[in-house]
Design a protein around this motif. Structure first.
Motif, PDB file in Angstrom:
ATOM      1  N   ASP A  91     -12.348  57.885  49.276  1.00  0.00           N
ATOM      2  CA  ASP A  91     -11.249  57.190  49.451  1.00  0.00           C
ATOM      3  C   ASP A  91     -11.119  55.679  48.945  1.00  0.00           C
ATOM      4  N   GLU A  92     -12.018  55.436  47.932  1.00  0.00           N
ATOM      5  CA  GLU A  92     -11.920  54.251  47.143  1.00  0.00           C
ATOM      6  C   GLU A  92     -10.632  54.273  46.228  1.00  0.00           C
ATOM      7  N   THR A  93     -10.134  53.046  46.064  1.00  0.00           N
ATOM      8  CA  THR A  93      -8.846  52.910  45.098  1.00  0.00           C
ATOM      9  C   THR A  93      -9.812  52.182  43.683  1.00  0.00           C
ATOM     10  N   VAL A  94      -9.762  52.988  42.633  1.00  0.00           N
ATOM     11  CA  VAL A  94     -10.274  52.336  41.479  1.00  0.00           C
ATOM     12  C   VAL A  94      -9.632  52.021  40.446  1.00  0.00           C
ATOM     13  N   VAL A  95      -9.796  50.742  39.616  1.00  0.00           N
ATOM     14  CA  VAL A  95      -8.958  50.269  38.594  1.00  0.00           C
ATOM     15  C   VAL A  95      -9.703  50.505  37.500  1.00  0.00           C
ATOM     16  N   PHE A 118      -6.331  54.062  39.179  1.00  0.00           N
ATOM     17  CA  PHE A 118      -5.114  53.626  38.298  1.00  0.00           C
ATOM     18  C   PHE A 118      -6.082  53.275  36.936  1.00  0.00           C
ATOM     19  N   ALA A 119      -5.400  54.213  35.950  1.00  0.00           N
ATOM     20  CA  ALA A 119      -5.800  54.203  34.541  1.00  0.00           C
ATOM     21  C   ALA A 119      -5.076  53.373  33.686  1.00  0.00           C
ATOM     22  N   PRO A 155      -4.153  42.242  37.759  1.00  0.00           N
ATOM     23  CA  PRO A 155      -3.864  41.333  38.957  1.00  0.00           C
ATOM     24  C   PRO A 155      -2.723  42.006  39.993  1.00  0.00           C
ATOM     25  N   GLU A 156      -1.833  42.874  39.689  1.00  0.00           N
ATOM     26  CA  GLU A 156      -1.075  43.446  40.415  1.00  0.00           C
ATOM     27  C   GLU A 156      -1.614  44.440  41.454  1.00  0.00           C
ATOM     28  N   LEU A 157      -2.838  44.709  41.177  1.00  0.00           N
ATOM     29  CA  LEU A 157      -3.224  45.886  41.819  1.00  0.00           C
ATOM     30  C   LEU A 157      -4.309  45.471  42.584  1.00  0.00           C
ATOM     31  N   ASP A 158      -4.772  46.394  43.647  1.00  0.00           N
ATOM     32  CA  ASP A 158      -5.884  45.795  44.544  1.00  0.00           C
ATOM     33  C   ASP A 158      -6.805  47.235  44.781  1.00  0.00           C
ATOM     34  N   ALA A 159      -7.859  46.574  44.213  1.00  0.00           N
ATOM     35  CA  ALA A 159      -9.092  47.797  44.071  1.00  0.00           C
ATOM     36  C   ALA A 159     -10.400  47.483  44.646  1.00  0.00           C
ATOM     37  N   ASP A 160     -11.023  48.622  45.011  1.00  0.00           N
ATOM     38  CA  ASP A 160     -12.451  48.497  45.617  1.00  0.00           C
ATOM     39  C   ASP A 160     -13.677  48.598  44.395  1.00  0.00           C
ATOM     40  N   GLN A 179      -9.080  39.114  40.043  1.00  0.00           N
ATOM     41  CA  GLN A 179      -7.806  39.024  41.105  1.00  0.00           C
ATOM     42  C   GLN A 179      -7.606  40.267  41.520  1.00  0.00           C
ATOM     43  N   CYS A 180      -8.109  41.393  40.752  1.00  0.00           N
ATOM     44  CA  CYS A 180      -7.791  42.722  41.289  1.00  0.00           C
ATOM     45  C   CYS A 180      -8.467  43.454  42.628  1.00  0.00           C
ATOM     46  N   ILE A 181      -9.838  42.331  42.741  1.00  0.00           N
ATOM     47  CA  ILE A 181     -10.497  42.515  44.071  1.00  0.00           C
ATOM     48  C   ILE A 181     -10.038  41.621  45.226  1.00  0.00           C
ATOM     49  N   SER A 182      -9.581  41.956  46.267  1.00  0.00           N
ATOM     50  CA  SER A 182      -9.159  41.256  47.203  1.00  0.00           C
ATOM     51  C   SER A 182     -10.210  40.392  47.818  1.00  0.00           C
TER      52      SER A 182
END
Length: 240
Positions: A91-95, A118-119, A155-160, A179-182
């Motif tokens: 369930d991780e979100t990966v960029v 997100f690729a 930067p518009e995305l939120d990733a683990d 910026q992608c990591i909150s």
């Protein structure tokens, strides 16, 4: 290494004498890489035998369709692609900031259980193959391809977890990765580094980009030789 096999295409780094041997092994095309050009790392090749430059390559139970005259494939990164896939938690979100044809995104989707990958890819040709490979591996519900500049998109995305698998130097994109990591996340940062600098330069760059965030180095390794006196290294950094 004098040669490497990608699907049913043989790529030469140096001249070999026994081309007939490889023809008998199911090779349809033999090429030599002349140079690699530009930001999108487009190969310039010389065809020595055959004519077809598109193939499907199988690695770690993943399928990759590509045209070796248009996009890069590095067999030296085989271990690294699988290493990252095994690290991704459920369930991780990966960029994947430099997705290419899916070098990291596809193995993650096939071998792990991410929520989303997100690729991001800026090269339209590589992006076309990325979309084909997502379908080829039946991971449409996990991998979401985005065409464009990762510096603006990430930067518009939120990733683990953020993958920065671009060489020689993706350091100018570190701010976008941060910026992608909150609150908390891991960055896998690749760089081509002079051997005399070792891991010091990439680690310092990560810490500098993190600013007021804390950085914990989880792992560091040499992936392969990049050029004489230069190594391809990767740093796994926890940002929190």
């Amino acid at each position: 290494m004098k040669w490497k096999r990608i699907g049913d295409i043989l790529i030469l780094n140096k001249k070999i004498n026994d081309i007939e041997y490889f023809k008998k092994k199911g090779i349809k095309t033999i090429v030599k890489i002349e140079k690699i050009k530009g930001k999108v790392r487009k190969p310039e090749i010389k065809i020595l035998y055959g004519s077809e430059t598109e193939t499907i390559h199988k690695e770690n139970n993943c399928l990759f369709k590509l045209d070796i005259s248009k996009v890069m494939w590095s067999k030296g990164n085989t271990y690294e692609r699988m290493r990252i896939a095994k690290l991704v938690n459920k369930d991780e979100t990966v960029v994947d900031m430099f997705a290419g044809i899916g070098y990291f995104s596809i193995p993650i989707a096939v071998h792990s259980q991410p929520k989303k990958v997100f690729a991001i890819e800026i090269n339209p040709t590589a992006f076309k193959y990325l979309k084909e490979n997502i379908k080829l591996n039946k991971v449409e519900k996990k991998v979401f391809p985005i065409l464009g500049d990762c510096g603006k998109i990430a930067p518009e995305l939120d990733a683990d977890r953020v993958i920065m698998g671009y060489l020689p130097d993706p350091s100018k994109y570190l701010d976008s990765a941060m910026q992608c990591i909150s609150d908390r996340g891991i960055i896998h940062y690749h760089e081509a580094v002079p051997d005399k600098l070792g891991f010091k330069r990439p680690i310092n760059r990560i810490k500098s980009a993190a600013k007021d965030k804390d950085v914990k180095i989880l792992h560091k390794r040499v992936v392969k030789k990049y050029a004489p006196g230069v190594s391809h290294v990767v740093i796994d950094a926890l940002i929190h």
